[in-house]
Design an enzyme around this catalytic site. Sequence first.
Site, PDB file in Angstrom:
ATOM      1  N   SER A   1       3.643   3.101   8.044  1.00  0.00           N
ATOM      2  CA  SER A   1       3.936   2.856   9.468  1.00  0.00           C
ATOM      3  C   SER A   1       5.322   3.362   9.854  1.00  0.00           C
ATOM      4  O   SER A   1       5.574   3.682  11.006  1.00  0.00           O
ATOM      5  CB  SER A   1       3.874   1.352   9.761  1.00  0.00           C
ATOM      6  OG  SER A   1       4.966   0.685   9.127  1.00  0.00           O
TER       7      SER A   1
ATOM      8  N   GLY B   1       0.798  -1.223   0.000  1.00  0.00           N
ATOM      9  CA  GLY B   1       0.000   0.000   0.000  1.00  0.00           C
ATOM     10  C   GLY B   1       0.829   1.271   0.000  1.00  0.00           C
ATOM     11  O   GLY B   1       0.360   2.321  -0.447  1.00  0.00           O
ATOM     12  N   SER B   2       2.069   1.198   0.490  1.00  0.00           N
ATOM     13  CA  SER B   2       2.962   2.355   0.426  1.00  0.00           C
ATOM     14  C   SER B   2       3.721   2.385  -0.892  1.00  0.00           C
ATOM     15  O   SER B   2       3.993   3.450  -1.454  1.00  0.00           O
ATOM     16  CB  SER B   2       3.964   2.320   1.588  1.00  0.00           C
ATOM     17  OG  SER B   2       3.292   2.358   2.827  1.00  0.00           O
TER      18      SER B   2
ATOM     19  N   GLU C   1      -6.787  -6.964  -0.533  1.00  0.00           N
ATOM     20  CA  GLU C   1      -6.783  -6.579   0.879  1.00  0.00           C
ATOM     21  C   GLU C   1      -8.163  -6.235   1.419  1.00  0.00           C
ATOM     22  O   GLU C   1      -8.473  -6.562   2.559  1.00  0.00           O
ATOM     23  CB  GLU C   1      -5.817  -5.416   1.111  1.00  0.00           C
ATOM     24  CG  GLU C   1      -4.367  -5.812   0.914  1.00  0.00           C
ATOM     25  CD  GLU C   1      -3.424  -4.733   1.407  1.00  0.00           C
ATOM     26  OE1 GLU C   1      -3.186  -4.660   2.625  1.00  0.00           O
ATOM     27  OE2 GLU C   1      -2.924  -3.958   0.571  1.00  0.00           O
TER      28      GLU C   1
ATOM     29  N   THR D   1       8.256  -0.740   8.075  1.00  0.00           N
ATOM     30  CA  THR D   1       8.289  -1.834   7.103  1.00  0.00           C
ATOM     31  C   THR D   1       9.721  -2.349   6.967  1.00  0.00           C
ATOM     32  O   THR D   1      10.634  -1.595   6.597  1.00  0.00           O
ATOM     33  CB  THR D   1       7.778  -1.345   5.726  1.00  0.00           C
ATOM     34  OG1 THR D   1       6.543  -0.660   5.923  1.00  0.00           O
ATOM     35  CG2 THR D   1       7.596  -2.508   4.770  1.00  0.00           C
TER      36      THR D   1
ATOM     37  N   ARG E   1      -3.139   1.572   2.987  1.00  0.00           N
ATOM     38  CA  ARG E   1      -3.659   1.639   1.608  1.00  0.00           C
ATOM     39  C   ARG E   1      -4.742   2.698   1.434  1.00  0.00           C
ATOM     40  O   ARG E   1      -4.998   3.130   0.316  1.00  0.00           O
ATOM     41  CB  ARG E   1      -4.178   0.273   1.176  1.00  0.00           C
ATOM     42  CG  ARG E   1      -5.326  -0.256   2.003  1.00  0.00           C
ATOM     43  CD  ARG E   1      -5.617  -1.685   1.601  1.00  0.00           C
ATOM     44  NE  ARG E   1      -6.719  -2.266   2.356  1.00  0.00           N
ATOM     45  CZ  ARG E   1      -6.629  -2.740   3.582  1.00  0.00           C
ATOM     46  NH1 ARG E   1      -5.476  -2.701   4.236  1.00  0.00           N
ATOM     47  NH2 ARG E   1      -7.681  -3.259   4.182  1.00  0.00           N
TER      48      ARG E   1
ATOM     49  N   HIS F   1       0.456  -9.485 -26.392  1.00  0.00           N
ATOM     50  CA  HIS F   1       1.512 -10.405 -26.822  1.00  0.00           C
ATOM     51  C   HIS F   1       1.491 -11.718 -26.051  1.00  0.00           C
ATOM     52  O   HIS F   1       2.319 -12.584 -26.297  1.00  0.00           O
ATOM     53  CB  HIS F   1       2.878  -9.722 -26.697  1.00  0.00           C
ATOM     54  CG  HIS F   1       3.032  -8.558 -27.623  1.00  0.00           C
ATOM     55  ND1 HIS F   1       3.692  -8.633 -28.822  1.00  0.00           N
ATOM     56  CD2 HIS F   1       2.566  -7.289 -27.549  1.00  0.00           C
ATOM     57  CE1 HIS F   1       3.646  -7.473 -29.436  1.00  0.00           C
ATOM     58  NE2 HIS F   1       2.971  -6.624 -28.677  1.00  0.00           N
TER      59      HIS F   1
ATOM     60  N   LYS G   1       4.181 -11.347   9.748  1.00  0.00           N
ATOM     61  CA  LYS G   1       5.315 -10.562  10.260  1.00  0.00           C
ATOM     62  C   LYS G   1       5.836 -11.155  11.560  1.00  0.00           C
ATOM     63  O   LYS G   1       7.038 -11.252  11.783  1.00  0.00           O
ATOM     64  CB  LYS G   1       4.897  -9.099  10.476  1.00  0.00           C
ATOM     65  CG  LYS G   1       4.745  -8.316   9.173  1.00  0.00           C
ATOM     66  CD  LYS G   1       4.309  -6.877   9.470  1.00  0.00           C
ATOM     67  CE  LYS G   1       3.919  -6.165   8.175  1.00  0.00           C
ATOM     68  NZ  LYS G   1       3.178  -4.918   8.432  1.00  0.00           N
TER      69      LYS G   1
ATOM     70  N   SER H   1       6.939   4.530   3.650  1.00  0.00           N
ATOM     71  CA  SER H   1       6.344   3.491   4.493  1.00  0.00           C
ATOM     72  C   SER H   1       5.364   4.174   5.421  1.00  0.00           C
ATOM     73  O   SER H   1       5.753   5.025   6.231  1.00  0.00           O
ATOM     74  CB  SER H   1       7.428   2.772   5.303  1.00  0.00           C
ATOM     75  OG  SER H   1       6.841   2.037   6.367  1.00  0.00           O
TER      76      SER H   1
END
Lengths: 310, 310
Positions: B77, B36-37, B197, B80, B123, B213, B303, B75
Amino acid sequence: MEYVDEIRSLGNQLSFRGNIEVPSEVDKIVIAGMGGSGIAGMIFKDCYTKKPVTLVNSYNIPDFVDSSTLFVAISYSGNTEETLEATRKARKRGARIRAITTGGKLAEIVENAVIIPDGYQPRSAVGFLTVPLLRGFGLVDDSEIEITKKLLSGYDVSVDPYRKFADEMYSKQKIPVIFGTPGFGSVAYRWKTQFNENAKVLAYATSFPELNHNDTMALEGTYRKEEFYFFVLTHPLLEKEISNRIKITSDLCKIEITRVEGEGATQFSNLFTLIHKGDYISYYLAEKRGVDPRNVEIIEKLKRGLKGSV
Amino acid sequence: MEYVDEIRSLGNQLSFRGNIEVPSEVDKIVIAGMGGSGIAGMIFKDCYTKKPVTLVNSYNIPDFVDSSTLFVAISYSGNTEETLEATRKARKRGARIRAITTGGKLAEIVENAVIIPDGYQPRSAVGFLTVPLLRGFGLVDDSEIEITKKLLSGYDVSVDPYRKFADEMYSKQKIPVIFGTPGFGSVAYRWKTQFNENAKVLAYATSFPELNHNDTMALEGTYRKEEFYFFVLTHPLLEKEISNRIKITSDLCKIEITRVEGEGATQFSNLFTLIHKGDYISYYLAEKRGVDPRNVEIIEKLKRGLKGSV
């Protein structure tokens, strides 16, 4: 030449001699190419980070293209509309222009183009299209090429694993989704395009760790989850961090991720062994589906339609 | 704040004052950001081509990063992992470093970071994350922002079309595939990630003309074709060439491609009006599915899992 022979030829393609000449005074690189030819630029970008590399896959070129820019046009046929137009624009800006092609208009408008063998489907010529670029920048040497050729020739005599993947996908009519890893995003995209063009099935590619910021939220509870077949392309050089991400993603999202490994001790051998495996899987999926992997009639019709409409 | 209020706030976010300071002596730009960043860097790259822009969405930075490089870490937050590590590496190379963040470790390690308001899902803060970059480079002015805000506020009071798309997708459990167009690939990717998300469904993005293509060969005869919902993101500035490609692709491949149009006379207004429409569609799809669009628990678990495993 049977189509499977085109696939088998990859090892020999790597021995192609002839590389683009790289001027020392450029400070940025632009590579223009579409589809099966464009993949060469993507592989190069995965391998080379000493100067900024910008990929062009449309008619337009960035404003920064100037006389300090190396502009490499890659088109197997030499007649790809988007690439020709981008090349003409780059010439007007005074860029240093190189080309990799079998001929066509591109060979006419670019002096000293590297001329590669014709008679292949563009996407089968990925070795011819890529090696002149990697050699030109000194990113691969003869010993790496020999080792990679040996690995590839092993796959050509033992194709059962690739048939098996194709059978599994076919029996459940699964849509392949390929997860790349850092430095190998180009191969994930290559697999996607080979599934599209050879097997005529939709396919999608994303990469670790980026996919952990979005796809991950869908992987657990999305509808139609059972209808996708998830591959991850790994290799012996993979960072432990990324390896952990793969395992944790699989556990948390409760999905099976089929790991396909590259081989060898270099990025080059891992890239091309992974490409070769994907080529075979998409080929056998085409066989299972009873579609002609060589047929790209729709793309030809589209080109004619565009000419008629403009 | 309700999640839908976060979406509605996009127009007001565009008025955020505070832009990154751009040193005149840099000759290349690197933007690091995930998910989202990271989308802010993608939007910037769609808008700015005066110098090479390289996006980083992993732990590693390109070899060319040096004291003539502007390195922008984005970022929401500020914590990240991938972005922090890339920033530390860029600092060691002597790059000129800037940041856009609400705080976290990133604000500690980067002097003069642009601090944006907190309390949003990253986001949802796409306006805050992007405008400091576009303003810093002089790519948007106050009048464009005012016009775009006015357009966006109209969507906020008339959401029926977005509900309708969501209802259609939900009733047939369709997987969205979003086709971008030149200069608008970032928005196609944004839609994909919002479906992931917010609605927790798989989604994929590709772009014209490149998709002609490869995807084109699959679109006619792939299995499971009826299970996908194809969008194309267009706008009043679209080249006729691309418009023809969309029509011919739809006709030849016998697929319905739902066209969603941006509004306004600039790339900026078209980008943000298209973003806003996608945000609403994914939000209403979440509502239909009965999932919490705000919930990203899996990513948080991942995380924690990574921390435990390394």
